[in-house]
Design a protein around this motif. Structure first.
Motif, mmCIF file in Angstrom:
data_model
loop_
_atom_site.group_PDB
_atom_site.id
_atom_site.type_symbol
_atom_site.label_atom_id
_atom_site.label_comp_id
_atom_site.label_asym_id
_atom_site.label_seq_id
_atom_site.Cartn_x
_atom_site.Cartn_y
_atom_site.Cartn_z
ATOM 1 N N ALA A 1 45.256 -8.029 -26.853
ATOM 2 C CA ALA A 1 45.338 -8.872 -25.664
ATOM 3 C C ALA A 1 46.313 -10.014 -25.910
ATOM 4 N N LEU A 2 47.297 -10.170 -24.985
ATOM 5 C CA LEU A 2 48.238 -11.278 -25.061
ATOM 6 C C LEU A 2 47.971 -12.234 -23.914
ATOM 7 N N ALA A 3 48.044 -13.549 -24.222
ATOM 8 C CA ALA A 3 47.765 -14.571 -23.206
ATOM 9 C C ALA A 3 48.716 -14.431 -22.025
ATOM 10 N N GLY A 4 48.167 -14.362 -20.830
ATOM 11 C CA GLY A 4 48.966 -14.280 -19.624
ATOM 12 C C GLY A 4 49.482 -12.884 -19.327
ATOM 13 N N THR A 5 49.242 -11.907 -20.217
ATOM 14 C CA THR A 5 49.765 -10.554 -20.041
ATOM 15 C C THR A 5 48.660 -9.528 -19.943
ATOM 16 N N GLY A 6 47.602 -9.735 -20.694
ATOM 17 C CA GLY A 6 46.522 -8.764 -20.727
ATOM 18 C C GLY A 6 46.666 -7.831 -21.911
ATOM 19 N N LEU A 7 46.115 -6.642 -21.778
ATOM 20 C CA LEU A 7 46.111 -5.676 -22.863
ATOM 21 C C LEU A 7 47.485 -5.022 -22.986
ATOM 22 N N VAL A 8 48.070 -5.087 -24.189
ATOM 23 C CA VAL A 8 49.417 -4.559 -24.444
ATOM 24 C C VAL A 8 49.340 -3.592 -25.614
ATOM 25 N N GLU A 9 50.082 -2.490 -25.503
ATOM 26 C CA GLU A 9 50.078 -1.483 -26.571
ATOM 27 C C GLU A 9 51.322 -1.630 -27.445
ATOM 28 N N PHE A 10 51.122 -1.442 -28.759
ATOM 29 C CA PHE A 10 52.204 -1.464 -29.734
ATOM 30 C C PHE A 10 52.138 -0.201 -30.573
ATOM 31 N N ILE A 11 53.274 0.154 -31.184
ATOM 32 C CA ILE A 11 53.306 1.211 -32.187
ATOM 33 C C ILE A 11 53.939 0.636 -33.447
ATOM 34 N N THR A 12 53.293 0.868 -34.568
ATOM 35 C CA THR A 12 53.727 0.330 -35.850
ATOM 36 C C THR A 12 54.124 1.463 -36.775
ATOM 37 N N THR A 13 55.241 1.281 -37.481
ATOM 38 C CA THR A 13 55.693 2.263 -38.455
ATOM 39 C C THR A 13 55.965 1.574 -39.787
ATOM 40 N N GLY A 14 55.977 2.373 -40.857
ATOM 41 C CA GLY A 14 56.277 1.843 -42.183
ATOM 42 C C GLY A 14 55.103 1.099 -42.797
ATOM 43 N N VAL A 15 55.308 0.647 -44.010
ATOM 44 C CA VAL A 15 54.281 -0.098 -44.738
ATOM 45 C C VAL A 15 54.931 -1.301 -45.414
ATOM 46 N N ALA A 16 54.080 -2.276 -45.738
ATOM 47 C CA ALA A 16 54.496 -3.476 -46.466
ATOM 48 C C ALA A 16 55.706 -4.120 -45.790
ATOM 49 N N HIS A 17 56.768 -4.442 -46.597
ATOM 50 C CA HIS A 17 57.922 -5.153 -46.055
ATOM 51 C C HIS A 17 58.774 -4.285 -45.139
ATOM 52 N N GLU A 18 58.544 -2.962 -45.132
ATOM 53 C CA GLU A 18 59.299 -2.072 -44.272
ATOM 54 C C GLU A 18 58.588 -1.814 -42.928
ATOM 55 N N GLN A 19 57.460 -2.478 -42.722
ATOM 56 C CA GLN A 19 56.694 -2.254 -41.505
ATOM 57 C C GLN A 19 57.386 -2.894 -40.299
ATOM 58 N N ALA A 20 57.369 -2.179 -39.173
ATOM 59 C CA ALA A 20 57.945 -2.696 -37.934
ATOM 60 C C ALA A 20 57.039 -2.300 -36.785
ATOM 61 N N SER A 21 56.917 -3.187 -35.780
ATOM 62 C CA SER A 21 56.100 -2.924 -34.604
ATOM 63 C C SER A 21 56.957 -3.014 -33.351
ATOM 64 N N TYR A 22 56.687 -2.111 -32.404
ATOM 65 C CA TYR A 22 57.436 -2.090 -31.156
ATOM 66 C C TYR A 22 56.447 -2.022 -29.991
ATOM 67 N N ARG A 23 56.690 -2.828 -28.994
ATOM 68 C CA ARG A 23 55.860 -2.788 -27.797
ATOM 69 C C ARG A 23 56.219 -1.535 -27.001
ATOM 70 N N THR A 24 55.210 -0.776 -26.582
ATOM 71 C CA THR A 24 55.487 0.457 -25.857
ATOM 72 C C THR A 24 55.781 0.156 -24.388
ATOM 73 N N MET A 25 56.646 0.984 -23.822
ATOM 74 C CA MET A 25 56.978 0.907 -22.406
ATOM 75 C C MET A 25 57.039 2.336 -21.895
ATOM 76 N N ASP A 26 56.063 2.746 -21.123
ATOM 77 C CA ASP A 26 56.022 4.110 -20.625
ATOM 78 C C ASP A 26 56.965 4.223 -19.424
ATOM 79 N N LEU A 27 58.194 4.684 -19.678
ATOM 80 C CA LEU A 27 59.182 4.742 -18.606
ATOM 81 C C LEU A 27 58.807 5.742 -17.527
ATOM 82 N N ALA A 28 58.053 6.789 -17.868
ATOM 83 C CA ALA A 28 57.653 7.761 -16.848
ATOM 84 C C ALA A 28 56.740 7.122 -15.825
ATOM 85 N N ARG A 29 55.803 6.303 -16.278
ATOM 86 C CA ARG A 29 54.921 5.608 -15.332
ATOM 87 C C ARG A 29 55.683 4.535 -14.561
ATOM 88 N N ARG A 30 56.660 3.927 -15.216
ATOM 89 C CA ARG A 30 57.481 2.936 -14.532
ATOM 90 C C ARG A 30 58.275 3.609 -13.409
#
Length: 474
Positions: A441-470
């Protein structure tokens, strides 16, 4: 043919095949696909003409011509159903099949010489060229004349008038393009469907299956995965040791392909039907069988597309990779909070990086000047596959689009049709089962989905955007 005679480049690339004792060359831009004759040809009960049957291509039936029924082409030295193929040819809006005894491959040749100037409509060859590489004279096929002489073709549902024909650049019936991962095996480029590429890792220690010198395997994600020498599959010289292992999956099975480098992601037209590429030949080497199909990439170079399902069917050792079920329900409990991505995702950049599921992505196009008006503003719609494709710019307002900026149009299939989303660039692919999806949950946004890849210092997270639903919501 005209496209060959007017070629300004010092060389022309031909797909070369044999028909009897004759070497036939077809400009690669006119070659849509190569099909195995034995399984693809369906007889056609006709009493005359050179039509020997029909074959299915991209969901449609196309007529197939046998030149041997028209002219004396001599006898093939090794003609058999195993090497015989049907070349599916196109002139921009019509398609026709040509029966050949064998595919020789691709050849870069000088501009062909026109020797016959009678413009006889009943002839399909009037230019020839000598290939130093193949050490033989090649007769260059005029695809337009072949279509006219046969009086048979498939023109699609939205075919232009015949007066518009004559361009063999294969621009019209659009084929479904899918995202592929481009890998290097020595100097050869291979491609596998991105959705079937699980991971590319450094080549681990391998253990032998059975006697020394036989198959090998490694341990990957608590599974034993058979590993094959990709250079041997393609019958390529193995001068250097591969540094990477590409893990591919299909169904319950996984397999490791030894490769030298991971190059990029690109859209390719599957052998059944890359943006900017044309299927040219099939099968490199006897070991490859029907596993490999060669296509011509947008840069004019050859790419060997591997059919993962067919490959796994030919490698019985792949059965050792069948995954076992978890010993307890602990994994399922964790997955309710943070679950593994069962589908692949594409990461792209707008003002920040986002990830969207790959399944509804129809094509990824380079943003070009043709997509903008005289004031360099994005057009509201562009022509795409015979329809008007609406564009939505996801980039920050005022983002410049200089040539070569890397901007892309992601064409997404939604409930109400397709929409093209303009982004700064497409960054990477997250293969299935390599990331973790979670919501917060993000303030002012509500429930937001992320996808995380990698581990430790190589870890990265990206906010998902379902373009088909858009797309459906827009």
């Amino acid at each position: 043919m005209a496209a060959v005679r007017e070629q300004a480049s010092p060389t022309v690339q031909l797909a070369v095949a044999t028909v009897g004792a004759v070497a036939v060359g077809v400009p690669v831009a006119a070659v849509l696909q190569a099909l195995p004759l034995a399984s693809a040809l369906h007889p056609l009960p006709r009493r005359q003409s050179a039509l020997c049957g029909v074959a299915e291509h991209a969901g449609t039936l196309v007529p197939v011509v046998d030149l041997a029924q028209w002219v004396d082409v001599g006898s093939a030295t090794q003609a058999n159903n195993r090497t015989a193929r049907i070349l599916v040819l196109g002139d921009g809006w019509r398609t026709i099949g040509l029966r050949v005894d064998a595919l020789v491959g691709l050849a870069d040749v000088p501009a062909p010489t026109r020797l016959l100037h009678d413009d006889a409509p009943e002839e399909v060859f009037d230019t020839v060229v000598k290939s130093a590489e193949l050490d033989r004279v090649i007769s260059v096929l005029d695809v337009g004349r072949l279509l006219a002489l046969a009086c048979a073709w498939h023109g699609g549902d939205n075919a232009p008038a015949p007066s518009d024909a004559g361009d063999t650049s294969v621009g019209a019936p659009a084929k479904a393009a899918t995202l592929h991962a481009l890998l290097a095996v020595g100097d050869t480029r291979i491609a596998v469907p991105a959705a079937q590429l699980a991971q590319v890792i450094r080549l681990p220690a391998l253990r032998a299956i059975g006697p020394a010198g036989g198959s090998s395997y490694c341990n990957w994600r608590d599974r034993n995965v058979a590993v094959i020498d990709t250079a041997r599959l393609l019958e390529l010289p193995g001068d250097t040791q591969p540094a990477l292992l590409a893990i591919v999956e299909h169904g319950e099975l996984a397999l490791g392909l030894m490769v030298h480098a991971a190059l990029e992601l690109c859209m390719l037209t599957a052998p059944d039907g890359p943006a900017g590429s044309v299927v040219a030949t099939t099968a490199m080497g006897a070991n490859a069988g029907a596993v490999v199909t060669t296509v011509i990439g947008a840069d004019g170079g050859a790419i060997s597309v591997i059919d993962i399902a067919a490959l796994l069917a030919r490698v019985p050792e792949a059965s050792i990779s069948r995954a076992t079920a978890p010993a307890s329900g602990a994994v399922a409990t964790t997955a309710a909070v943070q679950r593994v991505n069962s589908n692949a995702y594409i990461v792209f950049q707008t003002d920040q990086h986002h990830a969207t599921p790959i399944e509804p992505v129809e094509e990824i196009l380079a943003l070009a000047t043709a997509h903008m008006d005289a004031a360099e503003h994005l057009l509201p719609t562009i022509a795409w596959r015979g329809q008007a494709l609406p564009l939505v710019d996801l980039r920050p307002r005022g983002t410049p689009t200089p040539p070569g900026s890397g901007a892309r149009i992601i064409v997404v299939r939604g409930m109400d049709g397709c929409t093209g989303y303009v982004v700064k660039h497409v960054a990477l692919l997250i293969p299935p089962n390599t990331g973790k999806l979670y919501r917060m949950a993000l303030a002012g946004t509500g429930l937001v989905e992320f996808i995380t890849t990698g581990v430790a210092h190589e870890q990265a997270s990206y906010r998902t955007m379902d373009l088909a639903r858009r797309t459906a919501a827009s």
